[in-house]
Design a protein around this motif. Structure first.
Motif, mmCIF file in Angstrom:
data_model
loop_
_atom_site.group_PDB
_atom_site.id
_atom_site.type_symbol
_atom_site.label_atom_id
_atom_site.label_comp_id
_atom_site.label_asym_id
_atom_site.label_seq_id
_atom_site.Cartn_x
_atom_site.Cartn_y
_atom_site.Cartn_z
ATOM 1 N N ALA A 1 31.277 49.922 47.203
ATOM 2 C CA ALA A 1 31.398 48.636 48.467
ATOM 3 C C ALA A 1 30.891 47.435 47.921
ATOM 4 O O ALA A 1 31.375 46.291 48.444
ATOM 5 C CB ALA A 1 30.193 49.158 49.430
ATOM 6 N N THR B 1 33.901 44.741 48.317
ATOM 7 C CA THR B 1 34.289 44.435 49.823
ATOM 8 C C THR B 1 33.188 43.713 50.592
ATOM 9 O O THR B 1 33.469 43.089 51.339
ATOM 10 C CB THR B 1 34.414 46.045 50.350
ATOM 11 O OG1 THR B 1 35.358 46.514 49.676
ATOM 12 C CG2 THR B 1 34.890 45.795 51.804
ATOM 13 N N ASN C 1 32.996 57.853 47.264
ATOM 14 C CA ASN C 1 33.538 56.557 47.301
ATOM 15 C C ASN C 1 35.323 56.747 47.315
ATOM 16 O O ASN C 1 35.989 55.951 47.949
ATOM 17 C CB ASN C 1 33.071 55.499 46.384
ATOM 18 C CG ASN C 1 31.691 55.202 46.454
ATOM 19 O OD1 ASN C 1 31.092 55.727 47.714
ATOM 20 N ND2 ASN C 1 30.961 54.532 45.815
ATOM 21 N N SER D 1 37.975 55.962 50.185
ATOM 22 C CA SER D 1 38.354 54.387 49.861
ATOM 23 C C SER D 1 39.517 53.892 50.756
ATOM 24 O O SER D 1 39.812 52.825 51.137
ATOM 25 C CB SER D 1 38.628 54.293 48.427
ATOM 26 O OG SER D 1 39.788 55.038 48.023
ATOM 27 N N TRP E 1 33.538 51.218 53.709
ATOM 28 C CA TRP E 1 32.143 51.074 53.045
ATOM 29 C C TRP E 1 31.067 51.624 53.896
ATOM 30 O O TRP E 1 30.202 52.082 53.439
ATOM 31 C CB TRP E 1 31.823 49.672 52.683
ATOM 32 C CG TRP E 1 31.748 48.658 53.908
ATOM 33 C CD1 TRP E 1 32.788 48.045 54.498
ATOM 34 C CD2 TRP E 1 30.564 48.412 54.663
ATOM 35 N NE1 TRP E 1 32.130 47.394 55.642
ATOM 36 C CE2 TRP E 1 31.046 47.555 55.500
ATOM 37 C CE3 TRP E 1 29.351 48.801 54.588
ATOM 38 C CZ2 TRP E 1 29.860 47.344 56.645
ATOM 39 C CZ3 TRP E 1 28.423 48.153 55.498
ATOM 40 C CH2 TRP E 1 28.563 47.475 56.317
#
Length: 439
Positions: free
Chosen positions: A29, A32, A152, A156, A163
């Motif tokens: 994350a 982002t 993750n 994604s 996130w």
């Protein structure tokens, strides 16, 4: 190996899985969140990304209090609750300050776990298997890291709120761990420090260790009678242990391991890999970490702590130097990922396998949690400072210079291993403490 001890060690060490997952899940994350909240490099690095680490510092500094006062088992239960709250809170956060607050709570769980879990496992383990069993904590850390990288990657592409899913999924293992922690007994050595010798003996009998229970109880009684109630880890008597703990914890972070794990995708992108390839390469890091941690856990009671640290130091120096050279000379493609794979392998088989075992072994029974709290505090203060500075250091000094600094620090670690570090393989906790006090 006794099945009951192995089962209880697995459950206690699962705190390490939550530690590893929580530490690395933020990497997915990273960019982002910086774009979402329009954060500067300084604010993003020191607040959004590093707040969990500052929570870890507080947890490490004060985690010895509940570990000593409430007991190892109750403290392990508290850890599961903290991780559950953190995962749910970060997933639902709508601004960086709320997000940072819940990351801080998760950090508390990490810090306390580095004290309670290794202490618990070391205190129920026979000397011949102690390194392997405490090493399960590190194995679970790297398993959690791998699962975070993999999670993750799989999440994604689920949309703009990917996130939130990355961070929120940790609720499930956190709740599972809390339930499992109810099933383990209290540490018999902790019970003994609370004048509950009869209860301690009952648990020692349940363990069914090949070590003579009466011999253990006599040794505990001897150390208890020789230990003044006013003793602490900072008196001259324990200065050598304190130096050992400080140095092994400091060198762990001066290798750059947490800085790398936090910013692995960003480092790979700096080396010329695309965003998706960088994230996929991070999963490769997780697999290498897991494989060599298994090797380290297998070897720690066979070769010993000192030899693993020696091999790890050599691997650190080579790999970090080559990463620095890659950035200096502009090597592109898979050069940086390959050298970082070697770096992770060196860490996993050396510092990764040894640190929590070693710190849990060298202080006497009545000061074990305090000693671990000190070691964990040193470790996590540096783990908070170094990753929080990475975006600024990369921008102002260059990636190559940062990795060269880490390589130089590992030369000093090698000297520490060769000339200061004692071997603790196969020696009872009580004997280790006595030898080091005399030294």
């Amino acid at each position: 190996m006794n099945k009951k001890i192995f089962k209880w060690s697995i459950i206690a060490s699962f705190a390490g899985f939550l530690f590893g997952f929580d530490t690395v899940v933020i990497s997915g994350a990273d960019k982002t969140l910086q774009e979402l909240w329009h954060s500067s490099d300084f604010f993003h690095g020191s607040v959004v990304m590093a707040m969990a680490l500052w929570g870890t510092v507080i947890g490490a500094i004060f985690g010895g209090i509940p570990t000593n006062q409430l007991g190892r088992k109750k403290t392990l239960l508290i850890i599961g609750i903290l991780f559950s709250i953190s995962a749910a809170g970060t997933a639902l956060a709508n601004n960086p300050f709320v997000f940072a607050f819940f990351r801080f709570i998760g950090g508390l769980g990490i810090g306390v776990s580095t004290i309670a879990a290794p202490a618990y496992i070391s205190e129920i383990s026979p000397a011949k298997d102690r390194g392997t069993l405490v090493g399960l904590y590190q194995f679970n850390i790297v398993l959690g890291i791998l699962c975070a990288f993999l999670s993750n990657y799989l999440l994604s592409d689920v949309g703009v709120n990917a996130w939130r899913w990355m961070l929120g999924v940790q609720v499930f293992p956190s709740v599972l761990y809390s339930v499992m922690a109810f099933t383990i007994p209290e540490s018999p050595r902790w019970l003994f420090t609370k004048d509950k010798a009869d209860e301690a003996r009952i648990i020692f009998d349940k363990i069914g260790s090949k070590e003579d229970v009466q011999s253990i109880m006599d040794e505990l009684q001897k150390n208890s009678s020789n230990s003044a109630s006013h003793e602490n880890i900072f008196i001259k008597k324990y200065r050598f242990q304190l130096i050992l703990v400080f140095l092994i914890a400091a060198f762990n972070q001066l290798s750059g391991i947490n800085a790398f794990l936090y910013y692995a995708p960003r480092i790979f992108e700096e080396a010329g890999l695309g965003a998706k390839t960088a994230l996929l390469s991070s999963i490769g890091i997780g697999f290498i970490n897991l494989l060599f941690t298994l090797i380290g856990v297998y070897l720690i009671d066979r070769l010993g702590r000192k030899k693993l640290m020696f091999f790890g130091s050599i691997g650190y120096i080579f790999s970090l130097s080559m990463v620095a050279a890659s950035f200096y000379l502009g090597w592109t493609g898979m050069a940086v990922p390959i050298f970082l794979f070697v770096f992770i392998a060196a860490h996993a088989i050396g510092q990764g396998a040894v640190i929590w075992v070693f710190i849990s072994e060298i202080f006497p029974n009545h000061l074990r949690a305090s000693g671990q709290s000190f070691g964990s505090s040193v470790h996590w203060v540096l783990a908070a400072i170094i990753p929080s500075m990475v975006p600024i250091l990369f921008t102002n000094f260059g990636v190559g210079n940062v990795f060269l600094f880490f390589a130089i620090m590992m030369v000093f670690q090698l000297l520490f291993v060769l000339f200061m570090m004692p071997e603790t393989k196969g020696i009872s906790l009580e004997e280790v403490s006595e030898v080091l006090v005399n030294k």
